[in-house]
Design a protein around this motif. Sequence first.
Motif, PDB file in Angstrom:
ATOM      1  N   ASN A   7       0.800  -1.211   0.000  1.00  0.00           N
ATOM      2  CA  ASN A   7       0.000   0.000   0.000  1.00  0.00           C
ATOM      3  C   ASN A   7       0.839   1.270   0.000  1.00  0.00           C
ATOM      4  O   ASN A   7       0.295   2.355  -0.137  1.00  0.00           O
ATOM      5  N   ASN A   8       2.110   1.168   0.197  1.00  0.00           N
ATOM      6  CA  ASN A   8       2.961   2.344   0.295  1.00  0.00           C
ATOM      7  C   ASN A   8       4.029   2.287  -0.795  1.00  0.00           C
ATOM      8  O   ASN A   8       4.888   1.419  -0.775  1.00  0.00           O
ATOM      9  N   PRO A   9       3.985   3.229  -1.756  1.00  0.00           N
ATOM     10  CA  PRO A   9       4.930   3.167  -2.872  1.00  0.00           C
ATOM     11  C   PRO A   9       6.384   3.289  -2.442  1.00  0.00           C
ATOM     12  O   PRO A   9       7.268   2.742  -3.103  1.00  0.00           O
ATOM     13  N   HIS A  10       6.660   4.003  -1.340  1.00  0.00           N
ATOM     14  CA  HIS A  10       8.041   4.162  -0.898  1.00  0.00           C
ATOM     15  C   HIS A  10       8.670   2.823  -0.507  1.00  0.00           C
ATOM     16  O   HIS A  10       9.878   2.639  -0.609  1.00  0.00           O
ATOM     17  N   ARG A  11       7.835   1.875  -0.081  1.00  0.00           N
ATOM     18  CA  ARG A  11       8.338   0.568   0.332  1.00  0.00           C
ATOM     19  C   ARG A  11       8.780  -0.277  -0.868  1.00  0.00           C
ATOM     20  O   ARG A  11       9.289  -1.382  -0.691  1.00  0.00           O
ATOM     21  N   CYS A  12       8.576   0.226  -2.088  1.00  0.00           N
ATOM     22  CA  CYS A  12       9.087  -0.494  -3.257  1.00  0.00           C
ATOM     23  C   CYS A  12      10.611  -0.485  -3.277  1.00  0.00           C
ATOM     24  O   CYS A  12      11.217  -1.339  -3.933  1.00  0.00           O
ATOM     25  N   ASN A  13      11.216   0.474  -2.602  1.00  0.00           N
ATOM     26  CA  ASN A  13      12.662   0.432  -2.421  1.00  0.00           C
ATOM     27  C   ASN A  13      12.965  -0.489  -1.251  1.00  0.00           C
ATOM     28  O   ASN A  13      12.365  -0.389  -0.179  1.00  0.00           O
ATOM     29  N   ARG A  14      13.915  -1.402  -1.428  1.00  0.00           N
ATOM     30  CA  ARG A  14      14.118  -2.454  -0.441  1.00  0.00           C
ATOM     31  C   ARG A  14      14.840  -1.978   0.811  1.00  0.00           C
ATOM     32  O   ARG A  14      14.751  -2.625   1.853  1.00  0.00           O
ATOM     33  N   LEU A  15      15.544  -0.864   0.729  1.00  0.00           N
ATOM     34  CA  LEU A  15      16.108  -0.288   1.948  1.00  0.00           C
ATOM     35  C   LEU A  15      15.003   0.328   2.802  1.00  0.00           C
ATOM     36  O   LEU A  15      14.960   0.122   4.017  1.00  0.00           O
ATOM     37  N   LEU A  16      14.111   1.070   2.160  1.00  0.00           N
ATOM     38  CA  LEU A  16      12.983   1.641   2.903  1.00  0.00           C
ATOM     39  C   LEU A  16      12.065   0.538   3.417  1.00  0.00           C
ATOM     40  O   LEU A  16      11.502   0.653   4.509  1.00  0.00           O
ATOM     41  N   ALA A  17      11.929  -0.542   2.643  1.00  0.00           N
ATOM     42  CA  ALA A  17      11.080  -1.655   3.086  1.00  0.00           C
ATOM     43  C   ALA A  17      11.663  -2.364   4.295  1.00  0.00           C
ATOM     44  O   ALA A  17      10.930  -2.983   5.075  1.00  0.00           O
ATOM     45  N   ALA A  18      12.981  -2.276   4.475  1.00  0.00           N
ATOM     46  CA  ALA A  18      13.641  -2.961   5.587  1.00  0.00           C
ATOM     47  C   ALA A  18      13.506  -2.212   6.909  1.00  0.00           C
ATOM     48  O   ALA A  18      13.773  -2.777   7.972  1.00  0.00           O
TER      49      ALA A  18
END
Length: 241
Positions: A7-18
């Motif tokens: 639901n959050n486009p920023h989490r498509c980056n795996r550093l931000l997702a971590a």
Amino acid sequence: MAQVQMNNPHRCNRLLAALDEEDFSFLEPHLTVVDFQRGQVVYEAGETLDYTYFPHSAVISLITVMIDGKSAEMATFGCESLLGLVSAFVSRNSFGRYIVQIPGAASRIELARMHDAFRTRPKIQQLLLRFTEALLAQTMQSVACNATHSVEARCCRWILSTRDRWESDELPLTHEFLSEMLGVQRSTVSAITRALHEAGLINQSRGVITIVDRSGLEETACECYDVIRRKFSQLLPPSTP
């Protein structure tokens, strides 16, 4: 976490997702999504760095351009990366030219905000230090690779690494762009990709290279592909490649 990432486009980056929820919430109000076009220059060599970028689908190369106009890639940034921070802790000048090789989206945040996060959020600092070590390992391995391995092996490594970031077997790559990244003539890249096509490893059409036989391509690539991939896996959290 999976539902939050979807639901959050920023989490498509795996550093931000971590990042855990607390640390991500610290950054999120300052993040904006931007779109990049192929060939777009994000920063020119010597230009002041104002933002840090976390690529989603975009793949961006840092290249050096010589006086005679020849160029070669120094580092590549995709969904496992961030750019515009590691080289900006002291000097805020770009090492080289950041150019978009594959179009797509990224999250952008002001450099000052990332410096603040690095100083005040221990978990963010630790993640960024781990990424920095992985990036340095990638860069130094690439230096050795460029000096010792054949252009064909390096080309296969580059195609595989780009595929891992793009997450599709169809790569929007031109021979001209590949030649710039590898630091060789366009005719050399054309001869190599033709040979790979005839061997059944890839298909090529205008502006697109499609991986047909990944295992065969890995066998043709140099050892550096697996070395770099394992280094990122070792240093970064499980949600990163």
